[in-house]
Scaffold this motif. Structure first.
Motif, PDB file in Angstrom:
ATOM      1  N   ILE A  41     -11.841   2.222 -10.075  1.00 23.48           N
ATOM      2  CA  ILE A  41     -11.894   1.358  -8.887  1.00 23.48           C
ATOM      3  C   ILE A  41     -12.053  -0.089  -9.360  1.00 23.48           C
ATOM      4  O   ILE A  41     -13.142  -0.534  -9.702  1.00 23.48           O
ATOM      5  CB  ILE A  41     -13.035   1.779  -7.932  1.00 23.48           C
ATOM      6  N   GLU A  42     -10.957  -0.784  -9.344  1.00 24.69           N
ATOM      7  CA  GLU A  42     -10.944  -2.168  -9.805  1.00 24.69           C
ATOM      8  C   GLU A  42     -11.274  -3.110  -8.644  1.00 24.69           C
ATOM      9  O   GLU A  42     -11.891  -4.151  -8.834  1.00 24.69           O
ATOM     10  CB  GLU A  42      -9.549  -2.485 -10.359  1.00 24.69           C
ATOM     11  N   ASP A  43     -10.812  -2.726  -7.451  1.00 33.22           N
ATOM     12  CA  ASP A  43     -11.024  -3.570  -6.270  1.00 33.22           C
ATOM     13  C   ASP A  43     -11.421  -2.637  -5.126  1.00 33.22           C
ATOM     14  O   ASP A  43     -10.582  -1.955  -4.522  1.00 33.22           O
ATOM     15  CB  ASP A  43      -9.723  -4.323  -5.946  1.00 33.22           C
ATOM     16  N   ALA A  44     -12.732  -2.619  -4.838  1.00 32.50           N
ATOM     17  CA  ALA A  44     -13.261  -1.659  -3.856  1.00 32.50           C
ATOM     18  C   ALA A  44     -12.686  -1.913  -2.465  1.00 32.50           C
ATOM     19  O   ALA A  44     -12.457  -0.971  -1.699  1.00 32.50           O
ATOM     20  CB  ALA A  44     -14.790  -1.746  -3.824  1.00 32.50           C
ATOM     21  N   GLU A  45     -12.413  -3.158  -2.142  1.00 30.75           N
ATOM     22  CA  GLU A  45     -11.878  -3.493  -0.816  1.00 30.75           C
ATOM     23  C   GLU A  45     -10.479  -2.886  -0.632  1.00 30.75           C
ATOM     24  O   GLU A  45     -10.179  -2.259   0.391  1.00 30.75           O
ATOM     25  CB  GLU A  45     -11.835  -5.021  -0.663  1.00 30.75           C
ATOM     26  N   VAL A  46      -9.657  -3.075  -1.665  1.00 36.94           N
ATOM     27  CA  VAL A  46      -8.298  -2.535  -1.599  1.00 36.94           C
ATOM     28  C   VAL A  46      -8.332  -1.008  -1.521  1.00 36.94           C
ATOM     29  O   VAL A  46      -7.636  -0.392  -0.704  1.00 36.94           O
ATOM     30  CB  VAL A  46      -7.472  -3.017  -2.822  1.00 36.94           C
ATOM     31  N   GLU A  66       9.032   9.836   0.239  1.00 38.86           N
ATOM     32  CA  GLU A  66       9.143   8.633  -0.584  1.00 38.86           C
ATOM     33  C   GLU A  66       8.969   7.338   0.211  1.00 38.86           C
ATOM     34  O   GLU A  66       8.900   6.263  -0.360  1.00 38.86           O
ATOM     35  CB  GLU A  66      10.478   8.628  -1.354  1.00 38.86           C
ATOM     36  N   THR A  67       8.873   7.455   1.541  1.00 40.79           N
ATOM     37  CA  THR A  67       8.643   6.238   2.338  1.00 40.79           C
ATOM     38  C   THR A  67       7.145   5.987   2.537  1.00 40.79           C
ATOM     39  O   THR A  67       6.736   4.924   2.993  1.00 40.79           O
ATOM     40  CB  THR A  67       9.308   6.365   3.726  1.00 40.79           C
ATOM     41  N   THR A  68       6.337   6.985   2.214  1.00 39.64           N
ATOM     42  CA  THR A  68       4.897   6.896   2.495  1.00 39.64           C
ATOM     43  C   THR A  68       4.251   5.731   1.738  1.00 39.64           C
ATOM     44  O   THR A  68       3.431   4.988   2.276  1.00 39.64           O
ATOM     45  CB  THR A  68       4.214   8.232   2.099  1.00 39.64           C
ATOM     46  N   TRP A  69       4.616   5.602   0.514  1.00 35.09           N
ATOM     47  CA  TRP A  69       3.993   4.591  -0.344  1.00 35.09           C
ATOM     48  C   TRP A  69       4.204   3.182   0.226  1.00 35.09           C
ATOM     49  O   TRP A  69       3.245   2.400   0.326  1.00 35.09           O
ATOM     50  CB  TRP A  69       4.540   4.709  -1.765  1.00 35.09           C
ATOM     51  N   ALA A  70       5.427   2.860   0.609  1.00 37.11           N
ATOM     52  CA  ALA A  70       5.706   1.511   1.106  1.00 37.11           C
ATOM     53  C   ALA A  70       4.898   1.249   2.385  1.00 37.11           C
ATOM     54  O   ALA A  70       4.328   0.164   2.557  1.00 37.11           O
ATOM     55  CB  ALA A  70       7.200   1.342   1.369  1.00 37.11           C
ATOM     56  N   ALA A 108       0.273  -1.502   4.878  1.00 35.95           N
ATOM     57  CA  ALA A 108      -0.957  -1.430   5.671  1.00 35.95           C
ATOM     58  C   ALA A 108      -2.133  -2.063   4.916  1.00 35.95           C
ATOM     59  O   ALA A 108      -2.951  -2.787   5.505  1.00 35.95           O
ATOM     60  CB  ALA A 108      -1.271   0.033   6.019  1.00 35.95           C
ATOM     61  N   VAL A 109      -2.201  -1.812   3.608  1.00 33.64           N
ATOM     62  CA  VAL A 109      -3.308  -2.369   2.815  1.00 33.64           C
ATOM     63  C   VAL A 109      -3.148  -3.880   2.697  1.00 33.64           C
ATOM     64  O   VAL A 109      -4.127  -4.639   2.778  1.00 33.64           O
ATOM     65  CB  VAL A 109      -3.377  -1.701   1.415  1.00 33.64           C
ATOM     66  N   LYS A 110      -1.931  -4.309   2.551  1.00 34.16           N
ATOM     67  CA  LYS A 110      -1.642  -5.747   2.475  1.00 34.16           C
ATOM     68  C   LYS A 110      -2.092  -6.453   3.766  1.00 34.16           C
ATOM     69  O   LYS A 110      -2.767  -7.488   3.737  1.00 34.16           O
ATOM     70  CB  LYS A 110      -0.138  -5.933   2.280  1.00 34.16           C
ATOM     71  N   ALA A 111      -1.754  -5.812   4.893  1.00 33.00           N
ATOM     72  CA  ALA A 111      -2.123  -6.393   6.187  1.00 33.00           C
ATOM     73  C   ALA A 111      -3.642  -6.422   6.345  1.00 33.00           C
ATOM     74  O   ALA A 111      -4.213  -7.390   6.867  1.00 33.00           O
ATOM     75  CB  ALA A 111      -1.479  -5.592   7.319  1.00 33.00           C
TER      76      ALA A 111
END
Ligand code: GLU
Length: 446
Positions: free
Chosen positions: A367-372, A387-391, A396-399
């Motif tokens: 765990i390098e970044d707990a928030e992410v 294969e679309t799940t990852w994107a 969602a995490v970016k948002a």
């Protein structure tokens, strides 16, 4: 006349890379011509030859796929050599010599001192019966030499072109020692004649032997095969292979994870203008083979290039070819999706284990970044995944966090796989599955 070649290793060591190349060239030549390939074990050196080395050579040839139609052993043919030796002695082509090694060395030193080449003076040939009887009465036992005709011996070498040696410039070779054991030269010719070998393809260290051996074929009244001598390979710096440090034997490279196909592709291309084709199988190599592609300069064999060709082979290997190998290394459950996901990350086939463990076995997430990580855990959609799940997850995490690029992807990869690098997460993530992904993103071993 049907083409027949032979590969004639001495079982005094394991198959090394230079010998494997000679075997391959002979094998491809035979297959290309629809001919036969004989494995001949040159095992007359009983001190150094072992059954274990013979078995090792067979095993390595089989691993490479270089099958043989027949196998012969020289040690089983001693009575045949004796019979031919007697006939050649009766016709005056073999003659008895009585010098000790020290006496021969003394002769050579004197010749060199006079600026003469150290060619045997044929003292044995001029001995009268009475001289021989006296020497034998002294307890001396003869060794035997083959009397060369002092004439030009020429052949059209498949690799080197026209070759010619004058018999007067060569020493009559010793063919049989005083203890009755045979040196390589004559038994090889007797075998090639008896087994109807049509083409002798070997390293250029045998070129001068060929002039002698052609005279032996003629003395036996046998058909002279066609000869081809390829330059010997050197190490990456041009050094002789025997001077090289490190792996030399085919089995060393096997143990390091090299696959047979890339090794064959590499050996088939060495000394030609072709680059090794990591996707070629033996049938493709047969199709492309032409002995005239081999040049006269010494090719360099670089183990690092073999490793690279091996990796390229794995990266292109279809699942149909990988399936059985996966089963061999205990990954019989791995399917095509797994193989296609990981192959581009392999240096050695066995590295597939690394990625199998990542998807199937518990690992300690980083765990390098707990928030992410926490945002990703919350954003995981329900299964089924594809294969679309990852994107969708990354978006969602970016948002949620405002992070992007490396700050986004690096912590996610570390949490999900425990590793810095690896196959694309879009293919890995569905194989890891929701339950394991959730646990890892939450910092739990899973
Ligand atoms: N046993 C010999 C060698 O390995 C065979 C040479 C030949 O091919 O005639 O050098």
């Amino acid at each position: 006349m049907a083409v027949k070649v032979r590969f004639a290793p001495s079982p005094t060591g394991y198959l090394h890379i230079g010998n494997a190349r000679t075997a391959l060239i002979n094998w491809l030549f035979a297959k290309r011509a629809g001919g036969g390939f004989l494995l001949r074990l040159d095992d007359t050196d009983v001190e150094r030859s072992t059954a274990a080395y013979a078995e090792g050579i067979r095993d390595d040839l089989a691993w490479l796929g270089l099958t043989w139609d027949d196998e012969k052993s020289q040690i089983a043919r001693l009575s045949r050599y004796a019979e031919v030796g007697e006939a050649l002695a009766a016709s005056g082509r073999l003659y008895a010599c009585y010098e000790t090694p020290e006496e021969l060395e003394y002769k050579r030193r004197r010749q060199r001192a006079k600026g003469l080449p150290p060619i045997y003076d044929r003292e044995g040939l001029s001995l009268a019966a009475a001289d021989r009887a006296r020497l034998e009465a002294e307890g001396r036992r003869p060794h035997w030499r083959f009397r060369l005709e002092h004439q030009e011996t020429a052949w059209n070498d498949l690799v080197r072109g026209p070759q010619s040696y004058h018999g007067a410039h060569l020493s009559d070779p010793v063919v049989r020692r005083a203890d009755g054991s045979w040196l390589y030269m004559l038994p090889s010719v007797i075998d090639d004649a008896d087994f109807a070998i049509t083409h002798v393809l070997r390293g250029e260290d045998h070129v001068t032997n060929t002039a002698v051996q052609i005279q032996m074929f003629q003395a036996l009244g046998a058909a002279v095969p066609v000869f081809g001598h390829v330059p010997l390979i050197t190490g990456p710096g041009g050094e002789g292979m025997s001077k090289r440090e490190g792996a030399q034997a085919v089995r060393d490279f096997r143990a390091e994870g090299v696959e047979p196909a890339p090794m064959l592709a590499m050996l088939a291309s060495l000394g030609t203008a072709e680059a090794p084709d990591p996707e070629a199988d033996l049938a493709a190599l047969v199709d492309r083979f032409d002995i005239h592609h081999f040049g006269r300069s010494q090719p360099q064999f670089d183990p690092a290039e073999l490793t690279a060709v091996n990796a390229r082979h794995l990266h292109a290997l279809p699942f149909s070819a990988a399936k059985a190998r996966l089963a061999e290394i205990g990954l019989g459950d791995a399917g095509q999706d797994f193989w296609l996901a990981v192959r581009a990350n392999l240096v050695r086939f066995a590295d597939a284990h690394i990625w199998w463990k990542v998807i199937r076995e518990p690992l300690v997430p980083l765990i390098e970044d707990a928030e992410v990580a926490a945002a990703a855990a919350r954003a995981l959609p329900p299964e089924p995944w594809d294969e679309t799940t990852w994107a969708a997850l990354a978006d969602a995490v970016k948002a949620a966090t405002g992070k992007k690029g490396r700050a986004l992807f690096h912590p996610l990869r570390l949490a999900l796989t425990g590793r810095e690098n690896g196959p694309e997460l879009k293919v890995l993530l569905p194989m890891i599955g929701r339950e394991r992904a959730l646990a890892r993103l939450s910092g739990r071993t899973a």
